[in-house]
Design a protein around this motif. Sequence first.
Motif, PDB file in Angstrom:
ATOM      1  N   GLU A   1       0.818  -1.202   0.000  1.00  0.00           N
ATOM      2  CA  GLU A   1       0.000   0.000   0.000  1.00  0.00           C
ATOM      3  C   GLU A   1       0.856   1.259   0.000  1.00  0.00           C
ATOM      4  OE1 GLU A   1      -2.572  -0.428   3.344  1.00  0.00           O
ATOM      5  OE2 GLU A   1      -3.726  -2.045   2.420  1.00  0.00           O
ATOM      6  N   ASP A   2       2.061   1.171   0.593  1.00  0.00           N
ATOM      7  CA  ASP A   2       2.926   2.339   0.672  1.00  0.00           C
ATOM      8  C   ASP A   2       3.683   2.606  -0.630  1.00  0.00           C
ATOM      9  OD1 ASP A   2       2.142   2.849   3.244  1.00  0.00           O
ATOM     10  OD2 ASP A   2       3.854   1.843   4.178  1.00  0.00           O
ATOM     11  N   ALA A   3       3.749   1.605  -1.530  1.00  0.00           N
ATOM     12  CA  ALA A   3       4.459   1.794  -2.794  1.00  0.00           C
ATOM     13  C   ALA A   3       3.746   2.880  -3.594  1.00  0.00           C
ATOM     14  CB  ALA A   3       4.488   0.491  -3.579  1.00  0.00           C
ATOM     15  N   ASP A   4       4.498   3.882  -4.043  1.00  0.00           N
ATOM     16  CA  ASP A   4       3.860   4.937  -4.820  1.00  0.00           C
ATOM     17  C   ASP A   4       3.770   4.522  -6.283  1.00  0.00           C
ATOM     18  OD1 ASP A   4       6.405   5.366  -5.815  1.00  0.00           O
ATOM     19  OD2 ASP A   4       6.600   7.384  -5.048  1.00  0.00           O
ATOM     20  N   ARG A   5       2.934   5.216  -7.003  1.00  0.00           N
ATOM     21  CA  ARG A   5       2.676   4.859  -8.394  1.00  0.00           C
ATOM     22  C   ARG A   5       3.917   4.996  -9.261  1.00  0.00           C
ATOM     23  NH1 ARG A   5      -3.334   6.581 -10.315  1.00  0.00           N
ATOM     24  NH2 ARG A   5      -4.335   4.821  -9.307  1.00  0.00           N
TER      25      ARG A   5
ATOM     26  N   TRP B   1       6.323  -2.503 -19.904  1.00  0.00           N
ATOM     27  CA  TRP B   1       4.909  -2.876 -19.988  1.00  0.00           C
ATOM     28  C   TRP B   1       4.574  -3.238 -21.433  1.00  0.00           C
ATOM     29  CZ3 TRP B   1       1.943  -2.634 -15.528  1.00  0.00           C
ATOM     30  CH2 TRP B   1       2.529  -1.976 -14.454  1.00  0.00           C
ATOM     31  N   GLU B   2       3.786  -4.290 -21.623  1.00  0.00           N
ATOM     32  CA  GLU B   2       3.379  -4.715 -22.964  1.00  0.00           C
ATOM     33  C   GLU B   2       1.880  -4.509 -23.146  1.00  0.00           C
ATOM     34  OE1 GLU B   2       3.525  -8.549 -25.967  1.00  0.00           O
ATOM     35  OE2 GLU B   2       4.343  -8.739 -23.958  1.00  0.00           O
ATOM     36  N   ILE B   3       1.513  -3.976 -24.309  1.00  0.00           N
ATOM     37  CA  ILE B   3       0.099  -3.729 -24.615  1.00  0.00           C
ATOM     38  C   ILE B   3      -0.656  -5.061 -24.655  1.00  0.00           C
ATOM     39  CG2 ILE B   3       0.438  -3.772 -27.127  1.00  0.00           C
ATOM     40  CD1 ILE B   3      -2.034  -1.447 -25.385  1.00  0.00           C
ATOM     41  N   GLN B   4      -1.806  -5.077 -24.039  1.00  0.00           N
ATOM     42  CA  GLN B   4      -2.671  -6.251 -24.075  1.00  0.00           C
ATOM     43  C   GLN B   4      -3.926  -5.976 -24.889  1.00  0.00           C
ATOM     44  OE1 GLN B   4      -1.900  -9.442 -22.719  1.00  0.00           O
ATOM     45  NE2 GLN B   4      -0.023  -8.288 -22.989  1.00  0.00           N
ATOM     46  N   SER B   5      -4.450  -4.756 -24.751  1.00  0.00           N
ATOM     47  CA  SER B   5      -5.647  -4.419 -25.513  1.00  0.00           C
ATOM     48  C   SER B   5      -5.806  -2.911 -25.600  1.00  0.00           C
ATOM     49  CB  SER B   5      -6.897  -5.032 -24.866  1.00  0.00           C
ATOM     50  OG  SER B   5      -7.123  -4.469 -23.591  1.00  0.00           O
ATOM     51  N   GLY B   6      -6.515  -2.513 -26.621  1.00  0.00           N
ATOM     52  CA  GLY B   6      -6.877  -1.114 -26.804  1.00  0.00           C
ATOM     53  C   GLY B   6      -8.305  -1.066 -27.293  1.00  0.00           C
ATOM     54  N   GLU B   7      -9.069  -0.147 -26.744  1.00  0.00           N
ATOM     55  CA  GLU B   7     -10.458  -0.061 -27.171  1.00  0.00           C
ATOM     56  C   GLU B   7     -10.912   1.386 -27.219  1.00  0.00           C
ATOM     57  OE1 GLU B   7     -13.512  -1.350 -24.402  1.00  0.00           O
ATOM     58  OE2 GLU B   7     -12.101  -1.106 -22.748  1.00  0.00           O
TER      59      GLU B   7
ATOM     60  N   THR C   1      -1.584  -1.698 -10.764  1.00  0.00           N
ATOM     61  CA  THR C   1      -1.055  -2.639  -9.793  1.00  0.00           C
ATOM     62  C   THR C   1       0.396  -2.892 -10.194  1.00  0.00           C
ATOM     63  OG1 THR C   1      -1.604  -4.657 -11.030  1.00  0.00           O
ATOM     64  CG2 THR C   1      -3.326  -3.749  -9.559  1.00  0.00           C
ATOM     65  N   ASN C   2       1.067  -3.763  -9.460  1.00  0.00           N
ATOM     66  CA  ASN C   2       2.452  -4.085  -9.814  1.00  0.00           C
ATOM     67  C   ASN C   2       2.546  -4.833 -11.139  1.00  0.00           C
ATOM     68  OD1 ASN C   2       3.883  -2.931  -7.634  1.00  0.00           O
ATOM     69  ND2 ASN C   2       3.233  -4.619  -6.327  1.00  0.00           N
TER      70      ASN C   2
ATOM     71  N   PHE D   1      -6.360   1.747 -22.826  1.00  0.00           N
ATOM     72  CA  PHE D   1      -5.308   0.790 -23.151  1.00  0.00           C
ATOM     73  C   PHE D   1      -4.931   0.017 -21.893  1.00  0.00           C
ATOM     74  CE2 PHE D   1      -4.834   4.220 -26.255  1.00  0.00           C
ATOM     75  CZ  PHE D   1      -4.918   3.489 -27.424  1.00  0.00           C
ATOM     76  N   GLN D   2      -4.828  -1.303 -22.043  1.00  0.00           N
ATOM     77  CA  GLN D   2      -4.437  -2.188 -20.952  1.00  0.00           C
ATOM     78  C   GLN D   2      -3.033  -2.729 -21.235  1.00  0.00           C
ATOM     79  OE1 GLN D   2      -6.577  -2.900 -18.364  1.00  0.00           O
ATOM     80  NE2 GLN D   2      -8.313  -1.817 -19.238  1.00  0.00           N
ATOM     81  N   PHE D   3      -2.154  -2.613 -20.248  1.00  0.00           N
ATOM     82  CA  PHE D   3      -0.790  -3.133 -20.347  1.00  0.00           C
ATOM     83  C   PHE D   3      -0.527  -4.094 -19.194  1.00  0.00           C
ATOM     84  CE2 PHE D   3      -0.588   0.861 -22.577  1.00  0.00           C
ATOM     85  CZ  PHE D   3       0.365   0.714 -23.559  1.00  0.00           C
ATOM     86  N   ILE D   4       0.354  -5.076 -19.422  1.00  0.00           N
ATOM     87  CA  ILE D   4       0.837  -5.897 -18.318  1.00  0.00           C
ATOM     88  C   ILE D   4       2.347  -5.753 -18.236  1.00  0.00           C
ATOM     89  CG2 ILE D   4      -1.055  -7.572 -18.388  1.00  0.00           C
ATOM     90  CD1 ILE D   4       0.920  -9.516 -19.747  1.00  0.00           C
ATOM     91  N   LYS D   5       2.864  -5.923 -17.037  1.00  0.00           N
ATOM     92  CA  LYS D   5       4.304  -5.767 -16.821  1.00  0.00           C
ATOM     93  C   LYS D   5       5.016  -7.034 -17.255  1.00  0.00           C
ATOM     94  CE  LYS D   5       6.813  -2.982 -13.695  1.00  0.00           C
ATOM     95  NZ  LYS D   5       6.847  -2.434 -12.337  1.00  0.00           N
ATOM     96  N   GLN D   6       6.129  -6.851 -17.923  1.00  0.00           N
ATOM     97  CA  GLN D   6       6.925  -7.992 -18.375  1.00  0.00           C
ATOM     98  C   GLN D   6       7.899  -8.408 -17.313  1.00  0.00           C
ATOM     99  OE1 GLN D   6       8.557  -6.627 -22.147  1.00  0.00           O
ATOM    100  NE2 GLN D   6       7.036  -7.904 -23.163  1.00  0.00           N
TER     101      GLN D   6
END
Length: 190
Positions: free
Chosen positions: A27-31, A39-45, A147-148, A185-190
Amino acid sequence: MNSFISKIHYSFLVIAVTLTACTDDDEDADRRDMLIGTWEIQSGELVDYRVRINGINGEIGRDNVQTVALLIPEVAELDQDLEDAANVVFPAGTTVSFADNNDYTFASPDGTDSGTWSLSDNEETISLDVANELGLNQLNMVIESLTNQQISLLFSINRADVNLQALGVDELPNDIEDFTIEYRFQFIKQ
């Protein structure tokens, strides 16, 4: 036996404190720290759009484009064209890397671009300094969730953001006064 029960209570206490400490760390981790990485693109709408046209009372939006298309046939293809454009902004396979020194790198099938990035004071908007075919100098994307391992970004563009001459368009058709387009846009961390 009392010694055994005391050890079990102590063990539960240690586990509870450890779990609480781990939760607090997340919770203390800042953005900003969470963004660092690739980060890799997963979707765009396409989320929504609004177009203000001379002679039409109100705006054409995604929710009423089919009705307006009956009056102005050229508008019929607008929805699909704008939906397809999500893959132009971030094509499949695109990655974006945010470095701790505020440099970023986009890598896509079309090539690699880089520049600097910043996070707003309230940590709700990522700003990328860019130079691109849209004529934008800065891309601002609202962080909807982070999220992470996953990020959802909302990207809005309007007429004031785009250098139409850089696109080879001297001006919009006379009928179009203004527009706003929103993509998620949705990305996930690699």
